[in-house]
Write a protein that holds these residues in place. Structure first.
Motif, PDB file in Angstrom:
ATOM      1  N   GLU A 305       0.847  -1.132   0.018  1.00 11.99           N
ATOM      2  CA  GLU A 305       0.023  -0.094  -0.041  1.00 11.99           C
ATOM      3  C   GLU A 305       0.934   1.108  -0.051  1.00 11.99           C
ATOM      4  OE1 GLU A 305      -3.191   0.327  -0.225  1.00 11.99           O
ATOM      5  OE2 GLU A 305      -3.401  -1.986  -0.290  1.00 11.99           O
ATOM      6  N   PRO A 306       0.603   2.238  -1.015  1.00 14.31           N
ATOM      7  CA  PRO A 306       1.610   3.349  -0.805  1.00 14.31           C
ATOM      8  C   PRO A 306       1.353   4.292   0.271  1.00 14.31           C
ATOM      9  CG  PRO A 306      -0.524   3.865  -2.300  1.00 14.31           C
ATOM     10  CD  PRO A 306      -0.474   2.444  -1.821  1.00 14.31           C
ATOM     11  N   MET A 307       2.055   4.995   0.819  1.00 18.40           N
ATOM     12  CA  MET A 307       2.110   5.782   2.064  1.00 18.40           C
ATOM     13  C   MET A 307       1.095   6.930   1.701  1.00 18.40           C
ATOM     14  SD  MET A 307       6.131   6.107   2.807  1.00 18.40           S
ATOM     15  CE  MET A 307       6.049   7.495   3.960  1.00 18.40           C
ATOM     16  N   SER A 308       0.649   7.336   3.047  1.00 19.43           N
ATOM     17  CA  SER A 308      -0.710   8.125   3.090  1.00 19.43           C
ATOM     18  C   SER A 308      -0.054   9.574   2.592  1.00 19.43           C
ATOM     19  CB  SER A 308      -1.345   8.183   4.403  1.00 19.43           C
ATOM     20  OG  SER A 308      -2.177   9.218   4.418  1.00 19.43           O
ATOM     21  N   GLU A 309      -0.840  10.410   1.843  1.00 17.77           N
ATOM     22  CA  GLU A 309      -0.670  11.707   1.517  1.00 17.77           C
ATOM     23  C   GLU A 309      -1.647  12.676   2.004  1.00 17.77           C
ATOM     24  OE1 GLU A 309       0.151  12.273  -2.555  1.00 17.77           O
ATOM     25  OE2 GLU A 309       2.299  11.099  -2.590  1.00 17.77           O
ATOM     26  N   ASN A 310      -2.552  11.947   3.164  1.00 20.18           N
ATOM     27  CA  ASN A 310      -3.569  12.635   3.584  1.00 20.18           C
ATOM     28  C   ASN A 310      -3.551  12.609   4.824  1.00 20.18           C
ATOM     29  OD1 ASN A 310      -6.051  13.921   4.329  1.00 20.18           O
ATOM     30  ND2 ASN A 310      -6.982  13.197   2.192  1.00 20.18           N
ATOM     31  N   TYR A 311      -3.177  13.464   5.813  1.00 25.53           N
ATOM     32  CA  TYR A 311      -3.014  13.332   7.334  1.00 25.53           C
ATOM     33  C   TYR A 311      -2.850  14.509   7.959  1.00 25.53           C
ATOM     34  CZ  TYR A 311       2.040  13.378   6.433  1.00 25.53           C
ATOM     35  OH  TYR A 311       3.311  13.534   6.047  1.00 25.53           O
ATOM     36  N   THR A 312      -3.239  14.767   9.418  1.00 22.11           N
ATOM     37  CA  THR A 312      -2.696  15.728  10.336  1.00 22.11           C
ATOM     38  C   THR A 312      -2.419  15.373  11.514  1.00 22.11           C
ATOM     39  OG1 THR A 312      -4.423  17.206   8.914  1.00 22.11           O
ATOM     40  CG2 THR A 312      -3.472  17.866  10.983  1.00 22.11           C
ATOM     41  N   VAL A 313      -1.401  15.317  11.973  1.00 16.99           N
ATOM     42  CA  VAL A 313      -0.900  14.970  13.054  1.00 16.99           C
ATOM     43  C   VAL A 313      -0.009  15.842  13.944  1.00 16.99           C
ATOM     44  CG1 VAL A 313      -0.777  12.402  12.359  1.00 16.99           C
ATOM     45  CG2 VAL A 313       1.188  14.083  12.215  1.00 16.99           C
ATOM     46  N   LEU A 314      -0.610  15.971  15.357  1.00 19.04           N
ATOM     47  CA  LEU A 314       0.167  16.665  16.412  1.00 19.04           C
ATOM     48  C   LEU A 314       1.199  15.864  17.077  1.00 19.04           C
ATOM     49  CD1 LEU A 314       0.732  19.261  18.245  1.00 19.04           C
ATOM     50  CD2 LEU A 314      -1.326  18.557  19.385  1.00 19.04           C
ATOM     51  N   VAL A 343       2.994  20.260  14.318  1.00 20.37           N
ATOM     52  CA  VAL A 343       1.983  19.800  13.607  1.00 20.37           C
ATOM     53  C   VAL A 343       2.375  19.357  12.181  1.00 20.37           C
ATOM     54  CG1 VAL A 343      -0.323  19.926  12.698  1.00 20.37           C
ATOM     55  CG2 VAL A 343       0.627  20.836  15.017  1.00 20.37           C
ATOM     56  N   ARG A 344       2.360  18.220  11.604  1.00 14.46           N
ATOM     57  CA  ARG A 344       2.406  17.984  10.190  1.00 14.46           C
ATOM     58  C   ARG A 344       1.146  17.549   9.512  1.00 14.46           C
ATOM     59  NH1 ARG A 344       4.866  18.666   6.756  1.00 14.46           N
ATOM     60  NH2 ARG A 344       5.069  16.466   5.603  1.00 14.46           N
ATOM     61  N   HIS A 345       0.828  18.410   8.469  1.00 15.78           N
ATOM     62  CA  HIS A 345      -0.331  18.541   7.666  1.00 15.78           C
ATOM     63  C   HIS A 345      -0.121  18.004   6.080  1.00 15.78           C
ATOM     64  CE1 HIS A 345      -4.474  19.913   6.816  1.00 15.78           C
ATOM     65  NE2 HIS A 345      -3.794  20.637   5.834  1.00 15.78           N
ATOM     66  N   ARG A 346      -0.833  17.092   5.754  1.00 14.21           N
ATOM     67  CA  ARG A 346      -0.505  16.845   4.111  1.00 14.21           C
ATOM     68  C   ARG A 346      -1.841  16.518   3.653  1.00 14.21           C
ATOM     69  NH1 ARG A 346       3.784  14.280   1.539  1.00 14.21           N
ATOM     70  NH2 ARG A 346       2.218  14.379  -0.348  1.00 14.21           N
ATOM     71  N   ARG A 347      -2.118  17.080   2.448  1.00 13.00           N
ATOM     72  CA  ARG A 347      -3.286  17.026   1.607  1.00 13.00           C
ATOM     73  C   ARG A 347      -2.359  16.900   0.114  1.00 13.00           C
ATOM     74  NH1 ARG A 347      -4.824  16.212   5.993  1.00 13.00           N
ATOM     75  NH2 ARG A 347      -6.979  17.095   6.694  1.00 13.00           N
ATOM     76  N   GLY A 348      -2.169  15.928  -0.329  1.00 20.37           N
ATOM     77  CA  GLY A 348      -1.563  15.957  -1.660  1.00 20.37           C
ATOM     78  C   GLY A 348      -0.286  16.592  -2.006  1.00 20.37           C
ATOM     79  N   LYS A 349      -0.474  17.388  -2.761  1.00 24.81           N
ATOM     80  CA  LYS A 349       0.674  18.652  -3.043  1.00 24.81           C
ATOM     81  C   LYS A 349       0.932  19.854  -2.139  1.00 24.81           C
ATOM     82  CE  LYS A 349       0.826  20.236  -7.068  1.00 24.81           C
ATOM     83  NZ  LYS A 349       0.517  20.961  -8.387  1.00 24.81           N
ATOM     84  N   LEU A 350       0.026  19.649  -0.993  1.00 23.48           N
ATOM     85  CA  LEU A 350       0.362  20.434   0.197  1.00 23.48           C
ATOM     86  C   LEU A 350       0.980  19.883   1.303  1.00 23.48           C
ATOM     87  CD1 LEU A 350      -0.349  23.392   1.510  1.00 23.48           C
ATOM     88  CD2 LEU A 350      -2.568  22.254   2.034  1.00 23.48           C
ATOM     89  N   SER A 351       1.959  20.330   1.830  1.00 26.49           N
ATOM     90  CA  SER A 351       2.608  20.099   2.895  1.00 26.49           C
ATOM     91  C   SER A 351       3.061  21.211   3.939  1.00 26.49           C
ATOM     92  CB  SER A 351       3.878  19.307   2.346  1.00 26.49           C
ATOM     93  OG  SER A 351       4.694  18.849   3.590  1.00 26.49           O
ATOM     94  N   VAL A 352       2.590  21.028   5.201  1.00 17.98           N
ATOM     95  CA  VAL A 352       2.693  22.091   6.143  1.00 17.98           C
ATOM     96  C   VAL A 352       3.378  21.512   7.461  1.00 17.98           C
ATOM     97  CG1 VAL A 352       1.413  23.803   7.403  1.00 17.98           C
ATOM     98  CG2 VAL A 352       0.647  23.186   5.302  1.00 17.98           C
ATOM     99  N   THR A 353       4.416  22.318   8.005  1.00 19.37           N
ATOM    100  CA  THR A 353       4.657  21.920   9.123  1.00 19.37           C
ATOM    101  C   THR A 353       4.693  23.154  10.144  1.00 19.37           C
ATOM    102  OG1 THR A 353       6.362  20.559   8.019  1.00 19.37           O
ATOM    103  CG2 THR A 353       6.768  21.119  10.463  1.00 19.37           C
TER     104      THR A 353
END
Length: 557
Positions: A305-314, A343-353
């Motif tokens: 299974e490919p790694m998730s590109e949709n998550y938000t974790v604290l 906090v790490r936040h991924r939504r596909g092309k979007l990556s936020v720290t």
């Protein structure tokens, strides 16, 4: 083509490129810089692998012997080697060398080729001489302890001397410095995480030390959240030299992930190992592990299974770290404190720290465009930029950081405190001065994370007239535009006086606004602007309840 054969061909190409450089240079110093002890690890698997184009190639043997000669010449009377531009007579750097040299030794010995006897003898001589270095040597950094333990495990496996095990457990008994969610003290995702993984796997294997396995497992599982859309590793909060660097996984990650994925059969580790096969910079270390431990390096069969590109974790929820609060004291605070929440936040092309514990509060990447830092400047007793001690989740997609800063002045010292100092201020016990005119400034930042960006809410309304400055820093590869952008008298710094600005690189956009210009300062006092970024600022003044919007999208064609 098998995975091991793919790596073999890459190592062959590496050697051919290096040999070409060596043969093309007429400068003796430049040639010495290319012919190093690294030839042992590079060429040993090429000589010993039955499918290598250089299998038992007589022309290769003198190069391996030169590598051994360099290894022995680099060793000091203490048994240590030096990292010549930094650590002199260094037990930890010797430990790093011992790991790679031990792996090469196993490959060479397993071959059974009699013509390698001088090479094997030279390597064993180096290891024999290194014994006092590792049995008595100390460390500089937290990670050095576990690298030393890994090398001691290698030596124990080769020589069988219980002194190596006893020395390793003198460090291991301190306890492994890893958080519950898997982060080491140095928070070095691109360098030292992988170094500790490969060395602690040796510790776990040789000494049957299960906490080492658990630490490696925990850190590698944390790393599933530490990739940007282009598979570069999150480095924006590192406490080491990889801070802000663009890096993919390396040889140590590749090897450690394969070993742990095979051992645990964990789907996440298997997916990460598969990603390493696609993206990691691999070489002779991984090749030698395939030669020595093919069963342990082989991933379990089945659908990956490919790694998730949709998550938000604290990560690190509830932990608070020390940051400058009593500003006039000028406290020396560690730049990237251990366990600072993020906090790490991924939504596909979007990556936020989102990051606490450091002046850079935010990193955003959308596809190829990168905002490499957001800082909050304050005109408050010379603090320059504020750091926050923690992060709290306050809603489904909202995270808050807050702080109360103290500013004050200091009274006189009584005569008995300054007697005999001849008025020398720097020799006076200045921390014993009584505070006067104490002021408290409350500031909070909330981040609302969205599928296409985020909102930043800044709240500071208990003291009026305080200068604030939003500082957005962008990768210089792109360009920024907007009708409200105003130039300043400092190159590389622009101000957003009104409206919105759009940063674009290769068709990927990050839009920021609305701007305002409530004061004229280009840079907050004591801040040192980074000259290697595009810098955009918004100038605000308290009382503040301000919302800024950041939106990410693809440019219209």
């Amino acid at each position: 083509m098998s995975e091991a054969l793919r790596i073999l061909r890459m190592v062959e190409e590496h050697w051919e490129q290096l040999l070409n450089k060596i043969e093309q240079t007429d400068n003796e110093w430049e040639r010495e810089a290319l012919v190093t002890r690294g030839l042992i690890n590079l060429l040993s698997p090429l000589y010993c692998h039955s499918e290598s184009n250089y299998y038992r190639d007589a022309a290769l043997l003198p190069w391996i012997e030169q590598g051994v000669e360099c290894l022995l010449n680099d060793q000091l009377d203490s048994g240590c080697i030096s990292l010549v531009n930094c650590n002199i007579d260094s037990p930890p750097d010797t430990a790093f060398q011992v790991h790679g040299t031990a792996v090469a030794l196993h490959v060479l010995e397993r071959s059974g080729f009699p013509e390698l006897s001088n090479v094997i003898g030279g390597i064993k001589l180096f290891l024999e001489r290194a014994k006092p270095c590792l049995l008595t040597g100390g460390i500089h950094t937290p990670n050095h302890r576990w690298v030393m333990c890994g090398a001691l495990a290698n030596m124990y496996e080769i020589f069988g001397d219980e002194a190596f095990k006893q020395r390793a457990f003198q460090f291991l008994d301190e306890g492994l410095d890893i958080t519950d969610y898997g982060e080491w003290t140095e928070r070095s995702n691109a360098v030292y995480n992988s170094a500790l993984a490969i060395h602690l796997i040796d510790v776990a294997d040789v000494f049957e030390h299960m906490p080492s396995y658990e630490a490696v497992r925990r850190n590698l599982l944390m790393m599933q959240y530490m990739f940007h859309p282009d598979n570069h590793i999150v480095t924006e909060y590192s406490g080491r030299q990889d801070l802000g660097q663009r890096a993919t996984m390396n040889d140590w990650y590749y090897t450690s992930l394969h070993l742990m994925a095979s051992k645990d059969r964990n789907p996440v580790l298997i997916a990460m190992a598969a990603l390493a096969e696609e993206t990691a910079q691999v070489g002779s270390n991984a090749l030698m592990y395939w030669m020595l431990y093919p069963e342990k390096m082989t991933l379990p069969e089945g659908q990956i299974e490919p790694m998730s590109e949709n998550y938000t974790v604290l990560l690190g929820e509830g932990h608070r770290v020390r940051v400058p609060v009593d500003v006039p004291y000028g406290n020396q605070i560690r730049r990237h404190p251990y366990g600072a929440p993020l906090v790490r936040h991924r939504r596909g092309k979007l990556s936020v720290t989102v990051m606490s514990g450091q002046p850079e509060l935010l990193y955003i990447q959308f596809g190829n465009s990168r905002m490499v830092g957001y800082k909050l400047g304050l005109g408050w007793f010379g603090i320059a930029n504020v750091s926050f001690p923690s992060i709290e989740q306050v809603g489904d997609s909202r995270y808050r950081m807050d702080i109360e800063l103290e500013g004050c002045y200091f009274d006189y010292l009584p005569p008995e405190k300054v007697q005999g100092l001849n008025g020398s201020f720097v020799d006076m016990p200045n921390l014993e001065r009584t505070k006067t005119h104490v002021s408290k400034l409350q500031a909070a930042v909330e981040f609302e994370l969205l599928d296409n960006g985020l909102n930043i809410m800044l709240i500071s309304d208990n003291v009026p007239g305080i200068y604030f400055q939003h500082v957005f820093q962008f990768d210089p590869m792109g360009k920024i535009d907007g009708d409200g952008i105003r130039p300043t008298d400092i190159p590389g710094i622009q101000q957003l006086a009104k409206g919105y600005a759009v940063y674009e690189y290769e068709g990927d956009c990050i839009e920021i606004g609305p701007g305002e210009k409530k004061h004229r300062d280009v840079v907050m006092r004591n801040e040192k602007p980074n000259p290697d970024v595009i810098r955009l600022t918004i100038n605000s003044v308290t009382p503040l309840r301000q919302t800024l919007s950041i939106r990410c999208y693809e440019a219209r064609q």
